[in-house]
Structures are given as structure tokens and as C-alpha cells.
Scaffold this active site. Structure first.
Site, PDB file in Angstrom:
ATOM      1  N   LYS A 113       0.816  -1.216   0.000  1.00  0.00           N
ATOM      2  CA  LYS A 113       0.000   0.000   0.000  1.00  0.00           C
ATOM      3  C   LYS A 113       0.851   1.268   0.000  1.00  0.00           C
ATOM      4  CE  LYS A 113      -4.284  -1.977   1.617  1.00  0.00           C
ATOM      5  NZ  LYS A 113      -3.899  -3.398   1.823  1.00  0.00           N
TER       6      LYS A 113
HETATM    7  C1  LIG Z   1      -4.560  -4.446   1.227  1.00  0.00           C
HETATM    8  C2  LIG Z   1      -3.831  -5.740   1.140  1.00  0.00           C
HETATM    9  C3  LIG Z   1      -4.234  -6.766   0.252  1.00  0.00           C
HETATM   10  C4  LIG Z   1      -5.477  -6.659  -0.618  1.00  0.00           C
HETATM   11  O1  LIG Z   1      -5.340  -5.716  -1.632  1.00  0.00           O
HETATM   12  P1  LIG Z   1      -6.631  -5.175  -2.431  1.00  0.00           P
HETATM   13  O2  LIG Z   1      -6.147  -4.055  -3.236  1.00  0.00           O
HETATM   14  O3  LIG Z   1      -7.615  -4.756  -1.367  1.00  0.00           O
HETATM   15  O4  LIG Z   1      -7.166  -6.305  -3.230  1.00  0.00           O
HETATM   16  C5  LIG Z   1      -3.462  -7.915   0.176  1.00  0.00           C
HETATM   17  N1  LIG Z   1      -2.369  -8.071   0.955  1.00  0.00           N
HETATM   18  C6  LIG Z   1      -1.957  -7.132   1.834  1.00  0.00           C
HETATM   19  C7  LIG Z   1      -0.759  -7.382   2.677  1.00  0.00           C
HETATM   20  C8  LIG Z   1      -2.668  -5.927   1.959  1.00  0.00           C
HETATM   21  O5  LIG Z   1      -2.263  -4.988   2.824  1.00  0.00           O
END
Ligand SMILES: *Cc1c(COP(=O)(O)O)cnc(C)c1O
Length: 481
Positions: free
Chosen positions: A123
Site C-alpha cells: 500500500k
Molecule cells: C490491502 C492488502 C491486500 C489486498 O489488496 P486489495 O487491493 O484490497 O485487493 C493484500 N495483501 C496485503 C498485505 C494488503 O495490505
């Protein structure tokens, strides 16, 4: 470039107008009116940019196709400021790591490392850019923004690390008191910046989300205190993620007649939706494989054509908690494309259908078959037992430790291999964030990057509060000037 709503609202907006907004006024999600096409010559040029100038320059090239209301020099400077080796740990920013068995000529799969930013989850890739874009745009408008959100872990800390010390922005982040991992709590609560407010709520994640909804529904309060969000439906976040699909492709291939596939650990469908956008632009992606955990709404849809959201009570708490999603907030973007951009049908199934029935069924719609045949989607799911087994296997076979979400991706990727096409699994977090499950799988603590030594002992700044809307509003009001 103009942006439209998936539910057919008549407005057409420019990038900076939607940058600070959440949903479109009709409840839809913003998408570009059309996807800019990257033809063979453009792809060759982008490969050269990647090879000679690196990630930040590639990001600038791709973002420029979608953003025409920030002067080019400024956008370039924002990309250069965001994607540095200092913040993301390596010069490549998103290095590709082959997982190769002894004696094999080719890697079994590749991991694309997206988790070496400040909070050790992918993220950061988008949120760090968002922080700089927000600061830039707010300064240009002479305005400010108070981000009010709820987190169960990764999103909140990525937002706080992106916004800390930024001018014109404050963050008020609620989280369920005592429910995040000790590492995640230490990461968030040790931020002492004046513009960052951690609010631990006596309750569960849903209580936090209800508070955010209650505050957002108070339009007068929202306007007076300039309340905004940074959730995953924000188009700028999705756009930032498109860039690493290109960077992964360029690292796994040597010429543009080669294809790759991606497997993406998925929750809200944001990450893999960026892959869909890259593919629509013409990046030679063979398959986009959606990997879910026990919360398998997305896997169910791609297998059956039925999208059935789950209630809170039916959402499993799993050892890949960032994918514990029962309603994938970005999924509407893909379905809108799948329905050949039929906004009234999208409105009917997401707006009315879902809230009334809790599901929709596209199995009889001839367009559903195109999810696989035209858009390249496949899917699979992984459970706690699969996760433990995959973490063990990957460690024994390749000497690499992976986190629980990435393990879900590798498990599903291995069910979708094609010997002629390299498979890239997106590494969405580092194992230290989910240490308890790593210990369960391997009997040892995961490696801890040096800069996180001893963070549990740092001074913390956090307010503990009841899930009380009036109290939260009073706190925000008192800290807004
Ligand atoms: C947010 C997140 C996801 C999921 O990603 P999306 O964009 O919501 O599909 C998967 N793995 C981790 C470690 C995350 O922080």
C-alpha cells in the site's frame, strides 16, 4: 483526459477534481473515459525509460497519460520525490525475485517485491504518491484536508506514514483497541508527528467503520471540518499501482512479443484492478489470477458468475487479515468494463440489486464468459492450512520467507502455471508484519529489517476512546486549528 462515474452521472471531471473526492455523486466509482493505448512503439520507449532512468521516470510517463491538469515538470518532480531508493530500499524500487528450484532452467515463479516501503506492505507504493499529490494540490488551492478513517492494520499505517509532516493535511485514524498485531500497533502509535492522530476505539473494526460512516453522513460537520478519506476506491491510488505492472513486465521479459501473467492476493480488488487497467492499455498480460483467502467472494464470482457479498458475521477472521473482505469495494470498476460500460446495468446491480438482495448473478449474461476469455481473469482460494504449507515449502525450496498474503498468492499461482509464460506473484507484505503465523509455520521469528529493531519499545501517542460519535467529533473539532 476526463473521468466518468460507473453509474452514469453526467459530470465529466479532470484528475485533480477527483483526487480529493471519494465516490462519484451517484455512488459510482471514477474511471477514465477510455484507457490510453500503449502500442508497440510506445512500449519499446517505456522499456527504455525503465532501463535507463528507472521507476520514478516510468511512473511519470504512465501518470502523464492520465493526468493533464498538473504541469509536466511538477508531476515529474512529485514522482522523483516519491520513488526514491531511500524510501523504498532499492534502486529498482520493485525488484523481481526469481523463485527457482535447483536443477530447473527457469524460475517456477517470480515475486515482485512491493513491500519495502515505510510500512512494509504494497500500500505504500500508492499511498506515498498520494501524500505528495495531496500536499501539492492543497497548497495550489490554499485549502486543507482532514482525513478521517478506520483501519485494521495496513491501510491506516500506510496513510499515516504517507501524510506525516505534510502541510495542509491531518490524519485522524481509528483502529480497534488491542486488536492489531504488536508490530502494527508499534508502527502506527510511535508516530509522534503533530498532524497524525491515532484513536484506538474500545470495540472491533466494524465499530470504527460505523464511526467513519456516521461522521461522513453528517454533511454539515464534514464540510465545516473538511473531512476526507484515503480509501482504496481513490482513482489516484489505483493509477499509481498500474506502474508496477509495467515494471514487473519489463524485468521478466527481454522483448515486447513476450507475455507474462500475474497472480494478485486480493481483498478489495484494488491491486488486481490496476493490473486490469495495465492490460487494457495494451501491456502484454496473459492472465490475471485473483487469489483470495477463506473470504472467497471474488473467487466465487470468477468461478460461477454470482457475486454474493457476505455479512459481517460471515466474514472469517483469517491469518491473512488484510484480505478479510466480504464486499470488494473496487470490483464495480471491473464489472462496469465487463458489461461493456453499461452504466444503467451497473447501477441496477450494484446500486439497487446488491443492497436489496445481497447478490447479483451474471452467469446467464453472455458477457460473463469474457471475464476469462477476453479480460484474462482466473481465480483461486487459499486457506490457513494452505498458507502454512506454502510458507514452509517456499522457505525449504527457495530459502525465502514470505508473508501470509503473499503465500496465498503463491499457492494459487502454482495452480495456474503455463510453462510458456512467466508467472509474477505480487508480494504484498513482508513476513515481520504477521510474525505469529510465521512462527506457527516455521518455528522461528521472521527477519526484521534493521530500521524496525526495537520499535515496540518506542514512545507511543494514541488516544483510547469509546465508540462514541459525539466524543470523536469533539476531538476532531478541537484539533482542527
Ligand atoms: C490491502 C492488502 C491486500 C489486498 O489488496 P486489495 O487491493 O484490497 O485487493 C493484500 N495483501 C496485503 C498485505 C494488503 O495490505
Amino acid at each position: 483526459m476526463r473521468y466518468l462515474s460507473t453509474r452514469g452521472h453526467a459530470d465529466r471531471k479532470r484528475f485533480c477534481e477527483i483526487l480529493l473526492e471519494g465516490l462519484a455523486p451517484d455512488g459510482g466509482l471514477y474511471l477514465p473515459e477510455s484507457y490510453p493505448r500503449v502500442d508497440a512503439a510506445a512500449l519499446t520507449r517505456l522499456r527504455q525509460v525503465w532501463q535507463s532512468q528507472g521507476y520514478a521516470a516510468l511512473a511519470f510517463e504512465i501518470l502523464s497519460l492520465y493526468i493533464d491538469d498538473i504541469p509536466a515538470e511538477d508531476l515529474k518532480a512529485l514522482c522523483q520525490k516519491t520513488y526514491t531508493a531511500q524510501v523504498f530500499g532499492t534502486r529498482e524500487i520493485v525488484p523481481l525475485k526469481p523463485l527457482q528450484s535447483a536443477g530447473n532452467a527457469k524460475p517456477d515463479v517470480y515475486l515482485e517485491a512491493l513491500s519495502n516501503g515505510p510500512t512494509l506492505a504494497f500500500k505504500d507504493m500508492a499511498m506515498q504518491l498520494l501524500g505528495n499529490l495531496f500536499e501539492y494540490e492543497l497548497a495550489r488551492r490554499g485549502d486543507e484536508l482532514n482525513i478521517f478513517g478506520a483501519t485494521s492494520g495496513d491501510t491506516g499505517s500506510a496513510a499515516e506514514y504517507a501524510m506525516r509532516g505534510k502541510k495542509g493535511v491531518r490524519v485522524f485514524m481509528t483502529s480497534p483497541y488491542g486488536r492489531m498485531s504488536p508490530f502494527q500497533q508499534a508502527q502506527m502509535f510511535s508516530l509522534l508527528d503533530e498532524n497524525i492522530h491515532n484513536i484506538a476505539i474500545e470495540g472491533v473494526f466494524d465499530d470504527c467503520q460505523d464511526l467513519v460512516k456516521a461522521v461522513s453522513n453528517d454533511l454539515a460537520f464534514k464540510r465545516q471540518y473538511k473531512i476526507g478519506t484515503v480509501n482504496s476506491i481513490n482513482w489516484a491510488r489505483l493509477l499509481a499501482q498500474v506502474v508496477y505492472y509495467f515494471a514487473g513486465y519489463f524485468q521478466a521479459t527481454t522483448a515486447n512479443d513476450q507475455k507474462v501473467s500475474f497472480t494478485v492476493p486480493s481483498g478489495n480488488f484494488g491491486n488486481v484492478c490496476a493490473g486490469h487497467v495495465a492490460r487494457m492499455m495494451g501491456l502484454p498480460i496473459e492472465r490475471l489470477v485473483v487469489a483470495t483467502n477463506e473470504n472467497d467472494v471474488l473467487d466465487e464470482f470468477f468461478r460461477t458468475g454470482v457475486y454474493r457479498v457476505r455479512g459481517t458475521a460471515d466474514t472469517h477472521e483469517t491469518s491473512s487479515p488484510s484480505m478479510d473482505i466480504s464486499k470488494a469495494s473496487n470490483f464495480e470498476r471491473f464489472v462496469f468494463d465487463l458489461l461493456e460500460r453499461d452504466a444503467s446495468k451497473t447501477q441496477a446491480i450494484f446500486g439497487e440489486g446488491l443492497s436489496r438482495e445481497g447478490f447479483f448473478d451474471l452467469s446467464a449474461d453472455p458477457r460473463f464468459a469474457k471475464a476469462a476469455s477476453f479480460y484474462g481473469f482466473e481465480s483461486g482460494k487459499s486457506t490457513h492450512a494452505d498458507r502454512l504449507k506454502t510458507i514452509q515449502q517456499v522457505f525449504e525450496q527457495y530459502g525465502v520467507m514470505v508473508d501470509t498474503h503473499t503465500a496465498d498468492g503463491i499457492k494459487v499461482a502454482k495452480e495456474h502455471l503455463n510453462p510458456a509464460v512467466p508467472m509474477i506473484v505480487l508480494e504484498t507484505a513482508l513476513p515481520i508484519k504477521f510474525a505469529a503465523t510465521l512462527v506457527e509455520a516455521l518455528g522461528r521469528e521472521p527477519n526484521r529489517p534493521a530500521q524496525f529493531e526495537g520499535i515496540e519499545q518506542l514512545p507511543k501517542r494514541v488516544m483510547v476512546m469509546n465508540a462514541d460519535v459525539a466524543q470523536i467529533k469533539a476531538y476532531i473539532a478541537a484539533h482542527c486549528d
